[in-house]
Design an enzyme around this catalytic site. Structure first.
Site, short mmCIF file in Angstrom:
data_model
loop_
_atom_site.label_atom_id
_atom_site.label_comp_id
_atom_site.label_asym_id
_atom_site.label_seq_id
_atom_site.Cartn_x
_atom_site.Cartn_y
_atom_site.Cartn_z
N HIS A 1 44.01 12.91 -52.77
CA HIS A 1 44.97 12.32 -53.69
C HIS A 1 46.38 12.90 -53.48
O HIS A 1 47.35 12.18 -53.31
CB HIS A 1 44.47 12.58 -55.12
N ARG A 2 46.49 14.23 -53.42
CA ARG A 2 47.79 14.88 -53.26
C ARG A 2 48.36 14.60 -51.86
O ARG A 2 49.55 14.35 -51.71
CB ARG A 2 47.66 16.39 -53.50
N LYS B 1 48.23 24.38 -55.29
CA LYS B 1 49.02 23.17 -55.09
C LYS B 1 50.17 23.42 -54.13
O LYS B 1 50.48 22.61 -53.27
CB LYS B 1 49.64 22.71 -56.43
N ASP C 1 51.16 15.49 -61.19
CA ASP C 1 50.17 15.68 -62.26
C ASP C 1 48.90 15.00 -61.79
O ASP C 1 48.93 13.89 -61.26
CB ASP C 1 50.65 15.08 -63.59
N THR C 2 47.79 15.71 -61.95
CA THR C 2 46.52 15.26 -61.40
C THR C 2 45.49 15.14 -62.50
O THR C 2 45.43 15.98 -63.40
CB THR C 2 46.05 16.26 -60.32
N THR D 1 55.88 23.63 -59.98
CA THR D 1 54.52 24.10 -60.23
C THR D 1 54.48 25.61 -60.18
O THR D 1 55.34 26.24 -59.56
CB THR D 1 53.54 23.54 -59.16
N GLY E 1 40.70 24.62 -58.51
CA GLY E 1 40.35 23.70 -59.60
C GLY E 1 38.91 23.22 -59.51
O GLY E 1 37.98 24.02 -59.38
N TYR E 2 38.73 21.91 -59.56
CA TYR E 2 37.40 21.30 -59.59
C TYR E 2 36.81 21.09 -58.20
O TYR E 2 35.74 20.48 -58.08
CB TYR E 2 37.48 19.95 -60.32
P1 IMP Z 1 47.70 19.60 -63.23
O1 IMP Z 1 48.16 18.50 -62.34
O2 IMP Z 1 48.26 20.91 -62.81
O3 IMP Z 1 47.88 19.30 -64.69
O4 IMP Z 1 46.16 19.75 -62.92
C1 IMP Z 1 45.15 19.18 -63.70
C2 IMP Z 1 43.86 19.86 -63.45
O5 IMP Z 1 43.29 19.32 -62.27
C3 IMP Z 1 43.89 21.37 -63.29
O6 IMP Z 1 42.75 21.89 -63.93
C4 IMP Z 1 43.77 21.57 -61.80
O7 IMP Z 1 43.07 22.75 -61.48
C5 IMP Z 1 42.95 20.36 -61.39
N1 IMP Z 1 43.33 19.93 -60.06
C6 IMP Z 1 44.55 19.49 -59.67
N2 IMP Z 1 44.53 19.18 -58.36
C7 IMP Z 1 43.27 19.45 -57.93
C8 IMP Z 1 42.66 19.37 -56.66
O8 IMP Z 1 43.24 18.99 -55.64
N3 IMP Z 1 41.35 19.73 -56.61
C9 IMP Z 1 40.66 20.15 -57.70
N4 IMP Z 1 41.19 20.28 -58.90
C10 IMP Z 1 42.51 19.92 -59.02
#
Ligand code: IMP
Length: 204
Positions: free
Chosen positions: A190-191, A12, A68-69, A7, A162-163
């Site tokens: 989740h993480r 994260k 991946d989230t 990452t 993020g969100y």
């Molecule tokens: P990715 O896993 O890096 O592709 O993240 C997907 C999207 O979800 C990105 O816009 C991240 O900012 C958001 N995101 C991932 N993890 C979290 C979290 O724990 N809280 C809020 N947003 C998240």
């Protein structure tokens, strides 16, 4: 134990180090001189986390993992889902608006609140899902985690990333995840769930 976390997201990385604890030393692709963008072109979270982990493993040959989230909103039929990171840019393209950079947190949140407001009365129930892929001595293992909650009416708080400023977890219904301490988020997130499952597996 040394592990590479595939990452470039500092939020994260901070959370993963806190969740995994001192027994794990996390390196990033940047620490190893891998500066190219890690692709995520799969149709599912599991495909994307495997793609990210393989990308890094092929370049450094070290034990590594990726997550991946996705955020699923019931009133938006599960969107943004696997498109969560690039939601604003994809909606802008769909609607013929000015281009937006992918991974633009602020634009993603604005887009989410706007899209929900276009469906008055639609359910704001939502969840984060994380898929983690671990590559250990060349073999792949996967771990999942979810956090249930709902989308707030407006942004609040400056913690997390993020969100988080628009996500209210079921366990803390009177504030957003950006308003709770990071260790509290990690205990329900989740993480946190996916990475603790990975740590348990590694300890065995
Ligand atoms: P990715 O896993 O890096 O592709 O993240 C997907 C999207 O979800 C990105 O816009 C991240 O900012 C958001 N995101 C991932 N993890 C979290 C979290 O724990 N809280 C809020 N947003 C998240």
């Amino acid at each position: 134990m040394k592990l590479v976390f595939a990452t470039s997201n500092k939020g994260k990385l901070r959370e993963a180090q806190e969740i995994l604890g001192e027994g794990f030393e996390l390196l990033t692709p940047t620490d190893l001189g891998i500066d190219s963008d890690i692709p995520e072109t799969g149709d599912t979270l599991a495909e994307n986390s495997a793609q990210k982990a393989r990308f890094v493993y092929e370049r450094c040959g070290l034990d590594c993992f990726a997550d991946d989230t996705g955020l699923e909103v019931d009133g938006l039929n599960g969107a943004p889902g696997v498109h969560t990171a690039r939601y604003a840019s994809e909606v802008a393209e769909r609607d013929g608006l000015a281009p937006v950079a992918s991974h633009d947190f602020a634009a993603n949140i604005r887009t989410l609140l706007r899209e929900i407001s276009l469906h008055p009365g639609a359910s704001r129930k939502a969840r984060f899902r994380t898929s983690v892929t671990l590559i250990l001595s060349g073999k792949e293992y996967s771990f999942d985690g979810t956090m249930e909650g709902r989308i707030a009416d407006s942004e609040a708080g400056c913690g997390g990333f993020g969100y988080d400023p628009v996500f209210i977890a079921d366990e803390y219904p009177d504030r957003t995840v950006a308003e709770i301490p990071e260790e509290t988020k990690n205990s329900i997130s989740h993480r946190g769930k996916a990475l603790r499952a990975m740590a348990e597996f590694l300890k065995k």
